[in-house]
Enzyme design. Structure first.
Site, PDB file in Angstrom:
ATOM      1  N   LYS A 154       3.609  38.780   9.947  1.00 42.76           N
ATOM      2  CA  LYS A 154       3.142  39.024   8.575  1.00 42.76           C
ATOM      3  C   LYS A 154       4.341  39.373   7.695  1.00 42.76           C
ATOM      4  O   LYS A 154       5.450  39.573   8.191  1.00 42.76           O
ATOM      5  CB  LYS A 154       2.106  40.143   8.565  1.00 42.76           C
TER       6      LYS A 154
ATOM      7  N   TYR B  59      27.488  54.365 -11.573  1.00 42.19           N
ATOM      8  CA  TYR B  59      26.547  54.999 -12.504  1.00 42.19           C
ATOM      9  C   TYR B  59      26.413  56.488 -12.219  1.00 42.19           C
ATOM     10  O   TYR B  59      26.247  56.902 -11.057  1.00 42.19           O
ATOM     11  CB  TYR B  59      25.161  54.366 -12.369  1.00 42.19           C
TER      12      TYR B  59
ATOM     13  N   MET C 216      22.552  46.962  -9.482  1.00 35.90           N
ATOM     14  CA  MET C 216      21.604  45.869  -9.246  1.00 35.90           C
ATOM     15  C   MET C 216      22.196  44.761  -8.364  1.00 35.90           C
ATOM     16  O   MET C 216      21.535  44.269  -7.448  1.00 35.90           O
ATOM     17  CB  MET C 216      21.127  45.275 -10.575  1.00 35.90           C
TER      18      MET C 216
HETATM   19  C1  LIG Z   1      -2.596  46.009  13.338  1.00 33.36           C
HETATM   20  C2  LIG Z   1      -1.135  45.888  13.587  1.00 33.36           C
HETATM   21  N1  LIG Z   1      -0.723  45.508  14.810  1.00 33.36           N
HETATM   22  C3  LIG Z   1       0.588  45.372  15.111  1.00 33.36           C
HETATM   23  C4  LIG Z   1       1.557  45.627  14.156  1.00 33.36           C
HETATM   24  C5  LIG Z   1       3.009  45.498  14.531  1.00 33.36           C
HETATM   25  O1  LIG Z   1       3.623  46.758  14.480  1.00 33.36           O
HETATM   26  P1  LIG Z   1       5.148  46.932  14.857  1.00 33.36           P
HETATM   27  O2  LIG Z   1       5.908  46.219  13.814  1.00 33.36           O
HETATM   28  O3  LIG Z   1       5.371  48.403  14.812  1.00 33.36           O
HETATM   29  O4  LIG Z   1       5.318  46.327  16.180  1.00 33.36           O
HETATM   30  C6  LIG Z   1       1.174  46.040  12.885  1.00 33.36           C
HETATM   31  C7  LIG Z   1       2.193  46.334  11.878  1.00 33.36           C
HETATM   32  O5  LIG Z   1       2.078  47.071  10.964  1.00 33.36           O
HETATM   33  C8  LIG Z   1      -0.208  46.172  12.589  1.00 33.36           C
HETATM   34  O6  LIG Z   1      -0.630  46.557  11.394  1.00 33.36           O
END
Ligand SMILES: Cc1ncc(COP(=O)(O)O)c(C=O)c1O
Length: 364
Positions: free
Chosen positions: A35, A261, A309
């Protein structure tokens, strides 16, 4: 010459890390969590690099899954938060995405959808029934999960049920809360006779008893250990992303002179300052404090002054004859992304996912 900032992605290291995750599963059941554009590494490229090894992938939402399907990914893609509104259901059904169900409104929406649909054309789905074992984020309370499980078992649109839960504290190997969460889920598993999925990266590496059923490694695939340094498995991870740039200017400042800055950095003695082409407009955190490590030509130097930036300034210490064009590593094999994160009061996850699209990804 182009701006020298690039994120080099080592796909061999990615495969090594995925293999390490698989080795913790008795049945090689590890889906790759890709993801958030594979935690900033490029979901399509990561999925393609793991295509011949990973039996399934996981993403946060159908849009992410569709991008992978459009790129030709054939494996099942689990939707970790299921669906957000019922209008996603026709596509979920058509593609047969395995999906998490965490709330009653989702069960109701699915029941309604399949009631309206022609029963003959039902393509049954794999349901990941989310149980709240103590994190109190998503999922059904254990008693409620038993009821939902009973209901789901009777539905023609359910192919298989996997009990799943998320661990809140698995990165702390001394925290007894993980064992409590595991016990709750395994009690349900025994009662209902269903397969399970529990282990995120810290559990995959540090909680062997959580490594039953489908593992769900995310951050470890990208080589950032979620455990403290010194862990025998965590230390076997290989860095996937190297964020590199170059010095674009070098100057000498006198004791008492300030840099950047707000003049946050004040030189205590005559100091060589290097300017690096990388800033918060690339995703490098502005919260980075003076002293955050930055590798310059293989030597660990320190951030000096606020991140701008598009640039940042570095105390080059006693680096011999630094020059514009010298290679800089912001994070990678030499500069641990976890260490940079510690200096920014955050975690590696935010640094990796926060890298902005303007940073070129280079796959090796
Ligand atoms: C439901 C779920 N499973 C697995 C993972 C993977 O977690 P990690 O990156 O700590 O392995 C996540 C990540 O946020 C998650 O939300």
């Amino acid at each position: 010459m182009a701006r020298p900032l690039v994120a080099e992605i080592n796909l061999k290291a990615l495969r090594h890390n995925y293999q390490l995750a698989c080795q913790q599963s008795a049945r090689d059941q590890a889906l790759a969590v890709i993801k958030a554009d594979a935690y900033g590494h490029g979901a399509i490229q990561v999925a393609k690099a793991l295509e011949d090894m990973a039996p399934a992938f996981a993403v946060a939402a159908i849009e992410e899954a569709e991008t992978l399907v459009a790129a030709g990914i054939k494996q099942p893609i689990v939707l970790l938060e299921g669906f957000f509104s019922a209008d996603e259901l026709p596509l979920i059904h058509q593609r047969g995405y395995p999906l998490v169900i965490h709330s009653s409104w989702q069960v109701d929406a699915l029941s309604l959808f399949f009631k309206q649909d022609n029963q003959d054309q039902i393509n049954p789905l794999q349901i990941w029934l989310k149980v709240d074992t103590g994190m109190h984020r998503l999922g059904f309370a254990p008693d409620q999960a038993v009821q939902v499980h009973t209901l789901l078992k009777q539905q023609p649109w359910v192919k298989e049920i996997i009990l799943t839960s998320h661990l809140a504290c698995a990165d702390d190997l001394n925290n007894p809360f993980t064992q409590q969460q595991l016990s709750t889920l395994f009690r349900l598993k025994n009662q209902l006779g269903t397969p399970v999925s529990l282990a995120n990266s810290p559990a995959t590496l540090g909680w062997p008893s959580a490594c039953e059923g489908w593992l769900r490694p995310g951050i470890m695939l990208y080589g950032a250990s979620p455990l403290k340094p010194g862990h025998p498995l965590g230390d076997q991870l290989q860095t996937v992303m190297t964020l590199k740039s170059r010095l674009i200017s070098v100057r000498q400042i006198a004791a008492g002179e300030k840099v950047g800055y707000g003049g946050r950095f004040v030189a205590k003695k005559p100091t060589q300052i290097g300017v690096v082409a990388c800033g918060y407009g690339d995703g490098y955190p502005r919260q980075a404090v003076d002293g955050t490590p930055v590798g310059v030509r293989g030597q660990v130097c320190q951030l000096a002054g606020r991140v701008s930036m598009d640039m940042m300034t570095v105390d080059l210490g006693n680096l011999d004859n630094p020059q514009p064009g010298d290679e800089v590593e912001l994070w990678g094999p030499q500069i641990d992304v976890n260490e940079v994160a510690n200096h920014c009061d955050t975690i590696s996850y935010t640094l990796l996912t926060g890298l902005l699209p303007r940073v070129k990804r280079l796959y090796i």
